[in-house]
Design a protein around this motif. Structure first.
Motif, PDB file in Angstrom:
ATOM      1  N   GLU A 103       0.872  -1.170   0.000  1.00  0.00           N
ATOM      2  CA  GLU A 103       0.000   0.000   0.000  1.00  0.00           C
ATOM      3  C   GLU A 103       0.908   1.218   0.000  1.00  0.00           C
ATOM      4  O   GLU A 103       1.760   1.357   0.874  1.00  0.00           O
ATOM      5  CB  GLU A 103      -0.889  -0.018   1.247  1.00  0.00           C
ATOM      6  CG  GLU A 103      -2.002   0.990   1.247  1.00  0.00           C
ATOM      7  CD  GLU A 103      -2.914   0.847   2.474  1.00  0.00           C
ATOM      8  OE1 GLU A 103      -3.925   1.559   2.538  1.00  0.00           O
ATOM      9  OE2 GLU A 103      -2.595   0.023   3.355  1.00  0.00           O
ATOM     10  N   LEU A 104       0.768   2.078  -1.011  1.00  0.00           N
ATOM     11  CA  LEU A 104       1.701   3.188  -1.179  1.00  0.00           C
ATOM     12  C   LEU A 104       0.999   4.543  -1.149  1.00  0.00           C
ATOM     13  O   LEU A 104      -0.108   4.688  -1.663  1.00  0.00           O
ATOM     14  CB  LEU A 104       2.453   3.069  -2.512  1.00  0.00           C
ATOM     15  CG  LEU A 104       3.523   1.995  -2.637  1.00  0.00           C
ATOM     16  CD1 LEU A 104       4.135   2.040  -4.033  1.00  0.00           C
ATOM     17  CD2 LEU A 104       4.605   2.158  -1.581  1.00  0.00           C
ATOM     18  N   SER A 105       1.702   5.533  -0.584  1.00  0.00           N
ATOM     19  CA  SER A 105       1.266   6.928  -0.599  1.00  0.00           C
ATOM     20  C   SER A 105       2.393   7.764  -1.179  1.00  0.00           C
ATOM     21  O   SER A 105       3.561   7.535  -0.860  1.00  0.00           O
ATOM     22  CB  SER A 105       0.951   7.399   0.826  1.00  0.00           C
ATOM     23  OG  SER A 105       0.848   8.808   0.883  1.00  0.00           O
ATOM     24  N   ILE A 106       2.072   8.742  -2.032  1.00  0.00           N
ATOM     25  CA  ILE A 106       3.130   9.575  -2.612  1.00  0.00           C
ATOM     26  C   ILE A 106       3.411  10.818  -1.771  1.00  0.00           C
ATOM     27  O   ILE A 106       4.275  11.619  -2.132  1.00  0.00           O
ATOM     28  CB  ILE A 106       2.817   9.984  -4.066  1.00  0.00           C
ATOM     29  CG1 ILE A 106       1.560  10.864  -4.142  1.00  0.00           C
ATOM     30  CG2 ILE A 106       2.691   8.761  -4.948  1.00  0.00           C
ATOM     31  CD1 ILE A 106       1.389  11.558  -5.480  1.00  0.00           C
ATOM     32  N   GLY A 107       2.716  10.995  -0.646  1.00  0.00           N
ATOM     33  CA  GLY A 107       3.014  12.156   0.195  1.00  0.00           C
ATOM     34  C   GLY A 107       1.987  12.333   1.299  1.00  0.00           C
ATOM     35  O   GLY A 107       0.922  11.703   1.293  1.00  0.00           O
ATOM     36  N   ASP A 108       2.309  13.179   2.240  1.00  0.00           N
ATOM     37  CA  ASP A 108       1.431  13.407   3.390  1.00  0.00           C
ATOM     38  C   ASP A 108       0.369  14.449   3.062  1.00  0.00           C
ATOM     39  O   ASP A 108       0.342  15.560   3.615  1.00  0.00           O
ATOM     40  CB  ASP A 108       2.260  13.846   4.601  1.00  0.00           C
ATOM     41  CG  ASP A 108       3.193  12.750   5.078  1.00  0.00           C
ATOM     42  OD1 ASP A 108       2.951  11.582   4.745  1.00  0.00           O
ATOM     43  OD2 ASP A 108       4.171  13.071   5.783  1.00  0.00           O
ATOM     44  N   TYR A 109      -0.511  14.087   2.152  1.00  0.00           N
ATOM     45  CA  TYR A 109      -1.640  14.926   1.772  1.00  0.00           C
ATOM     46  C   TYR A 109      -2.676  14.005   1.136  1.00  0.00           C
ATOM     47  O   TYR A 109      -2.393  12.840   0.860  1.00  0.00           O
ATOM     48  CB  TYR A 109      -1.220  16.024   0.777  1.00  0.00           C
ATOM     49  CG  TYR A 109      -0.269  15.546  -0.283  1.00  0.00           C
ATOM     50  CD1 TYR A 109      -0.725  14.881  -1.423  1.00  0.00           C
ATOM     51  CD2 TYR A 109       1.106  15.726  -0.150  1.00  0.00           C
ATOM     52  CE1 TYR A 109       0.151  14.424  -2.392  1.00  0.00           C
ATOM     53  CE2 TYR A 109       1.995  15.272  -1.121  1.00  0.00           C
ATOM     54  CZ  TYR A 109       1.502  14.624  -2.237  1.00  0.00           C
ATOM     55  OH  TYR A 109       2.367  14.170  -3.202  1.00  0.00           O
ATOM     56  N   VAL A 110      -3.879  14.527   0.929  1.00  0.00           N
ATOM     57  CA  VAL A 110      -4.964  13.699   0.407  1.00  0.00           C
ATOM     58  C   VAL A 110      -5.360  14.184  -0.981  1.00  0.00           C
ATOM     59  O   VAL A 110      -5.640  15.371  -1.177  1.00  0.00           O
ATOM     60  CB  VAL A 110      -6.194  13.740   1.348  1.00  0.00           C
ATOM     61  CG1 VAL A 110      -7.326  12.891   0.778  1.00  0.00           C
ATOM     62  CG2 VAL A 110      -5.806  13.246   2.733  1.00  0.00           C
ATOM     63  N   LEU A 111      -5.364  13.260  -1.954  1.00  0.00           N
ATOM     64  CA  LEU A 111      -5.790  13.544  -3.318  1.00  0.00           C
ATOM     65  C   LEU A 111      -7.242  13.109  -3.513  1.00  0.00           C
ATOM     66  O   LEU A 111      -7.791  12.369  -2.700  1.00  0.00           O
ATOM     67  CB  LEU A 111      -4.896  12.783  -4.312  1.00  0.00           C
ATOM     68  CG  LEU A 111      -3.412  13.144  -4.309  1.00  0.00           C
ATOM     69  CD1 LEU A 111      -2.626  12.117  -5.117  1.00  0.00           C
ATOM     70  CD2 LEU A 111      -3.194  14.536  -4.867  1.00  0.00           C
ATOM     71  N   SER A 112      -7.846  13.546  -4.614  1.00  0.00           N
ATOM     72  CA  SER A 112      -9.219  13.138  -4.912  1.00  0.00           C
ATOM     73  C   SER A 112      -9.291  11.661  -5.267  1.00  0.00           C
ATOM     74  O   SER A 112     -10.337  11.034  -5.147  1.00  0.00           O
ATOM     75  CB  SER A 112      -9.773  13.971  -6.076  1.00  0.00           C
ATOM     76  OG  SER A 112      -9.787  15.340  -5.741  1.00  0.00           O
ATOM     77  N   GLY A 113      -8.193  11.109  -5.739  1.00  0.00           N
ATOM     78  CA  GLY A 113      -8.171   9.695  -6.099  1.00  0.00           C
ATOM     79  C   GLY A 113      -6.757   9.247  -6.380  1.00  0.00           C
ATOM     80  O   GLY A 113      -5.823  10.051  -6.399  1.00  0.00           O
TER      81      GLY A 113
END
Length: 302
Positions: A166-176
């Motif tokens: 499970e990956l995240s590209i940064g400490d923020y929330v995108l719409s998708g």
């Protein structure tokens, strides 16, 4: 290498994958990208892919059934079944080694070490950070399957049953997860051999490998760069030598590779110290680097 992308907005990627290195890599057959519309795997007239969350709360959640069918269409079994198959292969007798087998030939046993060359990845804000080292790991695979989260997220059972990471590209929330998926594809793809016009471009850059891992040296030619070893890149300059009242550093134009190399290393340390001091804790630093870093910190009053 092939990327398979599961999304409810396949059209999102049209412009992104039709330009630059990604387009060229596909045209040359080095990288393949498959787009799979999640709504194709629904069975109601409204093509429903989401539902309200159990327990209440805002938003909607992507349902597990369409995602499971999409993965099945790509030949992806649940993790437990894949693990069982890997263990079965490992228990089977090793294939006979032939005299003509080269150093890069792989057996079935080799493939089990990376899950048969495939990883299933969920893009979400709850994932582990996506870094250059993770990109290098993924670039060794034959296939990466990327699930684009949407709304409030994906039913967690898909993550538990099918996803290897499970990956995240940064400490923020995108719409998708579509934008995050494009970032992962671009980052990983450029590390595939042959994609970049100059193989050294992937080694001498921010977050790159250390000197000991550099493979692009030419014998007898002095190198004017250090491997980043986890640091940020150094500043770059080109013609004209003077612009806007500022002159490019003279050291870069004197032809002394050793001096250039020293200057660039110091700038890497200065940039990292200023913009990403957290990287210094895990960077590959020599004794000379540490002395330079002490000098920089002293100048900064740290």
């Amino acid at each position: 290498m092939r990327f398979e992308i599961i999304t409810i907005f396949p059209g999102f990627f049209a412009g992104i994958f039709e330009h630059g290195i990604v387009r060229r890599a596909q045209a040359e057959g080095l990288v393949g990208v498959g787009l799979h519309d999640l709504r194709t795997f629904t069975h109601d007239r409204h093509r429903t892919v989401d539902d309200r969350p159990f327990g209440g709360g805002e938003g909607m959640v992507l349902k597990p059934e369409p995602l499971a069918e999409a993965l099945k269409s790509l030949g992806i079994e649940a993790k437990a079944a894949r693990k069982e198959e890997q263990e079965r292969i490992l228990r089977s007798p090793a294939p006979q080694t032939h005299a003509f087998a080269g150093p890069h030939s792989r057996s079935a046993q080799d493939d089990t070490s990376n899950g048969g060359g495939t990883r299933v990845i969920l893009l979400s804000a709850q994932g582990r950070p996506f870094t250059q080292s993770v990109a290098r790991e993924l670039a060794q695979l034959d296939r990466v399957v990327l699930i684009c989260g949407r709304y409030e997220g994906v039913d967690e059972r898909i993550n538990e049953l099918y996803c290897d990471m499970e990956l995240s590209i940064g400490d923020y929330v995108l719409s998708g997860g579509e934008l995050a998926t494009a970032v992962v594809v671009d980052t990983v793809m450029r590390l595939v051999p042959g994609v970049l016009g100059n193989e050294a471009s992937g080694e001498f850059e921010s977050f790159g490998v250390a000197d000991a891992e550099i493979s692009t040296d030419e014998e007898g030619v002095p190198r004017s760069q250090h491997g980043a070893g986890g640091l940020l890149d150094y500043p770059h300059y080109t013609r004209p030598a003077e612009f806007g009242g500022l002159r490019a550093p003279d050291v870069l134009m004197n032809g002394d590779h050793l001096q250039i190399r020293r200057w660039r290393r110091e700038q890497q340390l200065r940039k990292t110290c200023k913009n990403r001091p957290d990287l210094l804790d895990h960077a590959a630093l020599s004794d000379d680097d540490r002395r330079l870093l002490d000098k920089i910190r002293s100048e900064n009053g740290d």
